[in-house]
Design a protein around this motif. Structure first.
Motif, PDB file in Angstrom:
ATOM      1  N   ASN A  82       0.838  -1.203   0.000  1.00 20.80           N
ATOM      2  CA  ASN A  82       0.000   0.000   0.000  1.00 20.80           C
ATOM      3  C   ASN A  82       0.869   1.248   0.000  1.00 20.80           C
ATOM      4  N   ARG A  83       0.461   2.235  -0.782  1.00 17.74           N
ATOM      5  CA  ARG A  83       1.142   3.537  -0.784  1.00 17.74           C
ATOM      6  C   ARG A  83       0.456   4.428   0.244  1.00 17.74           C
ATOM      7  N   VAL A  84       1.267   5.096   1.056  1.00 16.69           N
ATOM      8  CA  VAL A  84       0.747   5.942   2.126  1.00 16.69           C
ATOM      9  C   VAL A  84       1.483   7.276   2.133  1.00 16.69           C
ATOM     10  N   LEU A  85       0.884   8.256   2.790  1.00 14.51           N
ATOM     11  CA  LEU A  85       1.509   9.560   2.961  1.00 14.51           C
ATOM     12  C   LEU A  85       1.870   9.740   4.431  1.00 14.51           C
ATOM     13  N   VAL A  86       3.103  10.169   4.671  1.00 18.12           N
ATOM     14  CA  VAL A  86       3.571  10.425   6.034  1.00 18.12           C
ATOM     15  C   VAL A  86       3.811  11.932   6.158  1.00 18.12           C
ATOM     16  N   PRO A  87       3.041  12.621   7.013  1.00 15.39           N
ATOM     17  CA  PRO A  87       3.180  14.076   7.142  1.00 15.39           C
ATOM     18  C   PRO A  87       4.270  14.460   8.132  1.00 15.39           C
ATOM     19  N   ARG A  88       4.733  15.699   8.020  1.00 17.94           N
ATOM     20  CA  ARG A  88       5.582  16.268   9.077  1.00 17.94           C
ATOM     21  C   ARG A  88       4.688  16.472  10.283  1.00 17.94           C
ATOM     22  N   MET A  89       5.237  16.246  11.470  1.00 21.01           N
ATOM     23  CA  MET A  89       4.452  16.362  12.693  1.00 21.01           C
ATOM     24  C   MET A  89       5.236  17.145  13.737  1.00 21.01           C
ATOM     25  N   SER A  90       4.522  17.784  14.637  1.00 18.11           N
ATOM     26  CA  SER A  90       5.164  18.417  15.793  1.00 18.11           C
ATOM     27  C   SER A  90       5.386  17.346  16.845  1.00 18.11           C
ATOM     28  N   MET A  91       6.623  17.229  17.310  1.00 15.94           N
ATOM     29  CA  MET A  91       6.960  16.213  18.309  1.00 15.94           C
ATOM     30  C   MET A  91       7.698  16.847  19.471  1.00 15.94           C
ATOM     31  N   THR A  92       7.335  16.427  20.672  1.00 14.31           N
ATOM     32  CA  THR A  92       7.964  16.905  21.898  1.00 14.31           C
ATOM     33  C   THR A  92       8.629  15.714  22.571  1.00 14.31           C
ATOM     34  N   PRO A  93       9.918  15.809  22.931  1.00  9.70           N
ATOM     35  CA  PRO A  93      10.596  14.671  23.565  1.00  9.70           C
ATOM     36  C   PRO A  93      10.034  14.398  24.954  1.00  9.70           C
ATOM     37  N   SER A  94      10.095  13.111  25.327  1.00  7.29           N
ATOM     38  CA  SER A  94       9.616  12.698  26.645  1.00  7.29           C
ATOM     39  C   SER A  94      10.778  12.369  27.576  1.00  7.29           C
ATOM     40  N   ASP A  95      11.945  12.877  27.278  1.00  2.63           N
ATOM     41  CA  ASP A  95      13.146  12.565  28.057  1.00  2.63           C
ATOM     42  C   ASP A  95      13.137  13.350  29.368  1.00  2.63           C
ATOM     43  N   PRO A  96      13.079  12.660  30.521  1.00  2.10           N
ATOM     44  CA  PRO A  96      13.023  13.369  31.810  1.00  2.10           C
ATOM     45  C   PRO A  96      14.329  14.079  32.172  1.00  2.10           C
ATOM     46  N   ARG A  97      15.422  13.787  31.461  1.00  5.00           N
ATOM     47  CA  ARG A  97      16.705  14.443  31.757  1.00  5.00           C
ATOM     48  C   ARG A  97      16.741  15.887  31.280  1.00  5.00           C
ATOM     49  N   LEU A  98      15.816  16.264  30.390  1.00  2.00           N
ATOM     50  CA  LEU A  98      15.782  17.646  29.898  1.00  2.00           C
ATOM     51  C   LEU A  98      15.053  18.525  30.905  1.00  2.00           C
ATOM     52  N   SER A  99      15.634  19.674  31.193  1.00  2.00           N
ATOM     53  CA  SER A  99      15.045  20.586  32.183  1.00  2.00           C
ATOM     54  C   SER A  99      14.069  21.566  31.541  1.00  2.00           C
ATOM     55  N   PHE A 100      13.772  21.389  30.258  1.00  2.00           N
ATOM     56  CA  PHE A 100      12.873  22.280  29.533  1.00  2.00           C
ATOM     57  C   PHE A 100      12.129  21.440  28.503  1.00  2.00           C
ATOM     58  N   LYS A 101      11.082  21.998  27.961  1.00  2.00           N
ATOM     59  CA  LYS A 101      10.328  21.331  26.912  1.00  2.00           C
ATOM     60  C   LYS A 101      10.518  22.092  25.604  1.00  2.00           C
ATOM     61  N   PHE A 102      10.652  21.336  24.511  1.00  2.00           N
ATOM     62  CA  PHE A 102      10.714  21.944  23.188  1.00  2.00           C
ATOM     63  C   PHE A 102      10.046  20.996  22.210  1.00  2.00           C
ATOM     64  N   LYS A 103       9.745  21.489  21.019  1.00  2.00           N
ATOM     65  CA  LYS A 103       9.162  20.618  20.015  1.00  2.00           C
ATOM     66  C   LYS A 103       9.842  20.836  18.675  1.00  2.00           C
ATOM     67  N   ARG A 104       9.837  19.769  17.894  1.00  2.00           N
ATOM     68  CA  ARG A 104      10.376  19.812  16.542  1.00  2.00           C
ATOM     69  C   ARG A 104       9.253  19.450  15.578  1.00  2.00           C
ATOM     70  N   LYS A 105       9.248  20.094  14.443  1.00  2.00           N
ATOM     71  CA  LYS A 105       8.308  19.732  13.383  1.00  2.00           C
ATOM     72  C   LYS A 105       9.121  18.967  12.353  1.00  2.00           C
ATOM     73  N   GLN A 106       8.876  17.662  12.270  1.00  2.00           N
ATOM     74  CA  GLN A 106       9.657  16.829  11.374  1.00  2.00           C
ATOM     75  C   GLN A 106       8.909  15.547  11.053  1.00  2.00           C
ATOM     76  N   PHE A 107       9.485  14.752  10.168  1.00  2.00           N
ATOM     77  CA  PHE A 107       8.882  13.488   9.784  1.00  2.00           C
ATOM     78  C   PHE A 107       9.172  12.448  10.868  1.00  2.00           C
ATOM     79  N   PRO A 108       8.165  11.657  11.273  1.00  2.00           N
ATOM     80  CA  PRO A 108       8.372  10.645  12.316  1.00  2.00           C
ATOM     81  C   PRO A 108       8.984   9.371  11.743  1.00  2.00           C
TER      82      PRO A 108
END
Length: 182
Positions: A82-108
């Motif tokens: 099957n042919r499918v489309l994969v969109p760019r998505m906003s993703m936020t890391p779930s790493d507890p070692r980071l003292s801040f939150k950020f997001k990236r818009k990229q392909f998963p």
């Protein structure tokens, strides 16, 4: 981009440059840079649409590249071909070692020339190569890896000794303590 509620002023804003964020490797998001070509084997890192086979771990082959979407062909499972489309998505890391939150818009997606034994579970592959640098001590994992191949001629195993040289056998590790108290 830094999430608004987490943004800081002054000195910290000077430290958190785009180069700093692009260099972060964290669980929950792919690396900043993804270099793909048509024909590249990739693995999906997010559940997008179960009904169309777009689940985390699905293997795909890139067929077209665009700025905001990638067309790909599913290469494993019930939706193979099957042919499918994969969109760019906003993703936020779930790493507890980071003292801040950020997001990236990229392909998963991530390149997938190789995969872990756990990711291969439930898939049938025409070619499987196993690299055993250390003795296999989890027999279930070795079974899963070897049983993924659809034809025994497609199975190749490289066993290395302590010096890194190839050899013909490996130690069957069994911890006798496991059988205590049975």
């Amino acid at each position: 981009m830094v999430c608004r509620s987490e943004s800081s002023e002054g000195l910290l804003a000077d430290v958190h440059t785009p180069e700093f964020f692009n260099g972060i490797r964290a669980s929950g998001i792919p690396n900043h840079s993804l270099t793909l070509k048509v024909g590249s084997p990739v693995m999906l890192l997010r559940n997008i649409d179960h009904s169309h086979g777009l689940c985390s771990g699905t293997r795909l082959i890139v067929t077209k590249l665009a700025e905001h979407v990638i067309e790909a062909k599913i290469s494993t499972g019930d939706h193979t071909g099957n042919r499918v489309l994969v969109p760019r998505m906003s993703m936020t890391p779930s790493d507890p070692r980071l003292s801040f939150k950020f997001k990236r818009k990229q392909f998963p997606l991530m390149l997938s020339y190789a995969m872990t034994i756990n990711k291969s579970q439930g898939q049938m592959l025409s070619h499987v190569g196993l690299l055993l640098k250390k003795p296999a001590f989890v027999h279930g994992q070795l079974y899963v890896a070897a049983s993924r191949v659809s034809n025994p001629k497609g199975l190749k195993i490289l066993i290395c000794n302590e010096l890194g040289n190839s050899c013909n056998s490996t130690t069957n590790v069994v911890y006798k303590e496991v059988f205590n108290n049975l």
